[in-house]
Design a protein around this motif. Structure first.
Motif, PDB file in Angstrom:
ATOM      1  N   MET A  24       0.828  -1.204   0.000  1.00 38.05           N
ATOM      2  CA  MET A  24       0.000   0.000   0.000  1.00 38.05           C
ATOM      3  C   MET A  24       0.867   1.261   0.000  1.00 38.05           C
ATOM      4  N   ALA A  25       1.996   1.224   0.741  1.00 33.09           N
ATOM      5  CA  ALA A  25       2.891   2.377   0.779  1.00 33.09           C
ATOM      6  C   ALA A  25       3.551   2.599  -0.582  1.00 33.09           C
ATOM      7  N   GLN A  26       3.871   1.500  -1.268  1.00 31.72           N
ATOM      8  CA  GLN A  26       4.488   1.614  -2.583  1.00 31.72           C
ATOM      9  C   GLN A  26       3.562   2.290  -3.584  1.00 31.72           C
ATOM     10  N   GLN A  29      -0.983   4.463  -1.091  1.00 33.61           N
ATOM     11  CA  GLN A  29      -2.256   4.308  -0.392  1.00 33.61           C
ATOM     12  C   GLN A  29      -2.082   4.225   1.117  1.00 33.61           C
ATOM     13  N   ALA A  30      -0.855   4.333   1.584  1.00 35.84           N
ATOM     14  CA  ALA A  30      -0.587   4.321   3.017  1.00 35.84           C
ATOM     15  C   ALA A  30       0.675   5.122   3.280  1.00 35.84           C
ATOM     16  N   GLU A  31       0.775   5.679   4.474  1.00 39.29           N
ATOM     17  CA  GLU A  31       1.935   6.480   4.841  1.00 39.29           C
ATOM     18  C   GLU A  31       3.122   5.579   5.150  1.00 39.29           C
ATOM     19  N   LYS A  32       4.330   6.121   4.890  1.00 40.93           N
ATOM     20  CA  LYS A  32       5.559   5.389   5.183  1.00 40.93           C
ATOM     21  C   LYS A  32       6.516   6.307   5.928  1.00 40.93           C
ATOM     22  N   THR A  33       6.995   5.829   7.066  1.00 39.65           N
ATOM     23  CA  THR A  33       7.959   6.600   7.843  1.00 39.65           C
ATOM     24  C   THR A  33       9.311   6.586   7.147  1.00 39.65           C
ATOM     25  N   VAL A  34       9.864   7.749   6.889  1.00 38.60           N
ATOM     26  CA  VAL A  34      11.159   7.886   6.227  1.00 38.60           C
ATOM     27  C   VAL A  34      12.087   8.674   7.136  1.00 38.60           C
ATOM     28  N   ASP A 148       3.706   1.884  11.157  1.00 42.48           N
ATOM     29  CA  ASP A 148       2.973   2.533  10.055  1.00 42.48           C
ATOM     30  C   ASP A 148       1.587   1.927   9.868  1.00 42.48           C
ATOM     31  N   ARG A 149       1.466   0.604   9.994  1.00 39.28           N
ATOM     32  CA  ARG A 149       0.136   0.002   9.782  1.00 39.28           C
ATOM     33  C   ARG A 149      -0.807   0.330  10.941  1.00 39.28           C
ATOM     34  N   HIS A 150      -0.260   0.421  12.155  1.00 39.98           N
ATOM     35  CA  HIS A 150      -1.130   0.828  13.286  1.00 39.98           C
ATOM     36  C   HIS A 150      -1.537   2.286  13.124  1.00 39.98           C
ATOM     37  N   ARG A 151      -0.640   3.115  12.604  1.00 34.05           N
ATOM     38  CA  ARG A 151      -0.985   4.522  12.371  1.00 34.05           C
ATOM     39  C   ARG A 151      -2.089   4.612  11.316  1.00 34.05           C
ATOM     40  N   THR A 152      -1.982   3.755  10.283  1.00 34.16           N
ATOM     41  CA  THR A 152      -3.018   3.736   9.245  1.00 34.16           C
ATOM     42  C   THR A 152      -4.366   3.320   9.837  1.00 34.16           C
ATOM     43  N   ASP A 153      -4.347   2.315  10.726  1.00 36.69           N
ATOM     44  CA  ASP A 153      -5.598   1.863  11.355  1.00 36.69           C
ATOM     45  C   ASP A 153      -6.217   2.978  12.196  1.00 36.69           C
TER      46      ASP A 153
END
Length: 383
Positions: A24-26, A29-34, A148-153
């Motif tokens: 999803m990040a790719q 569709q989802a945030e990614k910590t950089v 990141d997935r918990h942040r998305t949830d």
């Protein structure tokens, strides 16, 4: 504590959720910590690790090559020694070289043991730090995906509250713990990665000095022991090898072809022009005249006594492959085409039928279309 998933149902579910988050990040569709600073440190560590692995591998290969070089020295000297007999001018030199090589081999074996203790073992222990950091980097990546997935949830539930009011607080708690675990490990790596990189000189200085000292001592030992053998060769003019004459007889008459003047007695068939004109192409031309002659093996010239009619002449067509007359041994058909390499040989095409005059060894006497010569027996199939 590692968050690496096991083979349980829960572990498989967590792995799938991480993969989903990565995909999803790719696709945005989802945030990614950089973390740019962290990524730079990890990239520098990866290059440093790659170089150290190559150094470790090459050091071990170098020791094996020294061992192979010693074997090559010994094998070559054994071969040379087999040429010399007691009493030969360089017999004593031969014995001295053997003794010198044995001394060099004894030195090499001691050097290999020292390098194992002072170079290879320390390298292996030092490389363990790279393995440990590599494991921690993998663990940090798993914690980042969880965070990141918990942040998305949490974001989805905040925008669209679920029917179960307890789900959002649970997701927020998971996010808090995931973020805390990520930050703790990140701080540790940001401290240890530069420390290991900056330590490279202090460690490699020792390894470098050990390796060069060992190389110098090995070559010095070779120079010492083989140098003791060089006086035995002081009287030898090494440049004489370029002026050394051949001692065997030069190529003479004895090496000339043995079939050059060979004469073979055989029966030669003759056919008149009128007889060829009177025979249909599919029939066998009658042989009315037979003479016996002795001839020197050679190719008959075009238009000679045994040639077929020239192109455009008034002769009737000769049969393609007449049956062998009684004075020929047999007939044979060509399995392969053959081009004569000299006037003694007879060329023929694939499938051509050859009248065999005599069969003696690998080369037979053959005749085709009035031409005679030697033919290779393994190119033919007897009919």
């Amino acid at each position: 504590m590692s968050t690496k998933s096991g083979f349980s149902i829960g572990g498989m579910k967590t792995t799938l959720e991480r993969q989903k988050q990565k995909v999803m990040a790719q696709f945005g569709q989802a945030e990614k910590t950089v973390d740019i600073a962290l990524n730079q440190e990890v990239e520098r560590f990866s290059h440093h690790h790659k170089v150290m692995k190559k150094i470790n591998k090459d050091c071990r290969a170098y020791i094996k090559k020294l061992r192979a070089l010693a074997v090559a020295h010994s094998t070559l000297q054994e071969d040379i020694s087999s040429l010399y007999e007691s009493g030969a001018r360089l017999w004593d030199a031969n014995l001295k070289v053997q003794s010198s090589l044995q001394e060099i081999e004894n030195f090499r074996m001691g050097l290999e043991t020292a390098l194992e203790e002072d170079l290879l073992n320390p390298l292996s222990e030092y490389m363990g730090q790279f393995s440990s950091l590599e494991q921690r980097i993998d663990e940090l990546e798993r914690r980042r995906l969880d965070m990141d997935r918990h942040r998305t949830d949490v974001k989805k539930m905040s925008e669209k509250p679920p029917q179960n009011p307890t789900k959002l607080p649970q997701a927020q708690t998971k996010l808090r713990y995931a973020k805390q675990g990520y930050e703790e490990l990140k701080v540790e790596l940001m401290r240890d990665l530069p420390l290991l990189f900056n330590d490279r000189y202090a460690f490699m200085d020792c390894c470098f000095a050990t390796l060069i000292t060992a190389q110098a001592s090995y070559y010095a030992a070779g120079n010492k022991y083989l140098g003791e053998a060089t006086p035995y060769f002081s009287h030898v003019d090494r440049s004489a090898v370029h002026r050394h004459p051949k001692v065997i007889t030069e190529e003479t008459v004895a090496m000339k072809p043995v079939y050059g003047n060979m004469e073979i007695a055989t029966t030669v068939p003759t056919t008149t022009q009128s007889q060829y004109n009177s025979v249909a192409p599919t029939q066998t031309a009658p042989y009315t005249t037979t003479t016996t002659t002795t001839y020197q093996v050679t190719t008959q010239p075009a238009g000679g006594a045994y040639s077929t009619a020239p192109a455009g002449g008034g002769f009737g067509a000769a049969p393609p492959h007449p049956a062998p007359p009684a004075n020929y041994a047999r007939q044979a058909q060509a399995l392969y085409p053959f081009d004569a390499q000299s006037d003694l040989e007879l060329s023929f095409a694939y499938g051509e039928v050859i009248n065999i005059i005599s069969m003696d060894g690998d080369w037979w006497q053959g005749e085709s279309h009035g031409r005679r010569g030697l033919v290779p027996g393994n190119y033919l199939k007897l009919l």
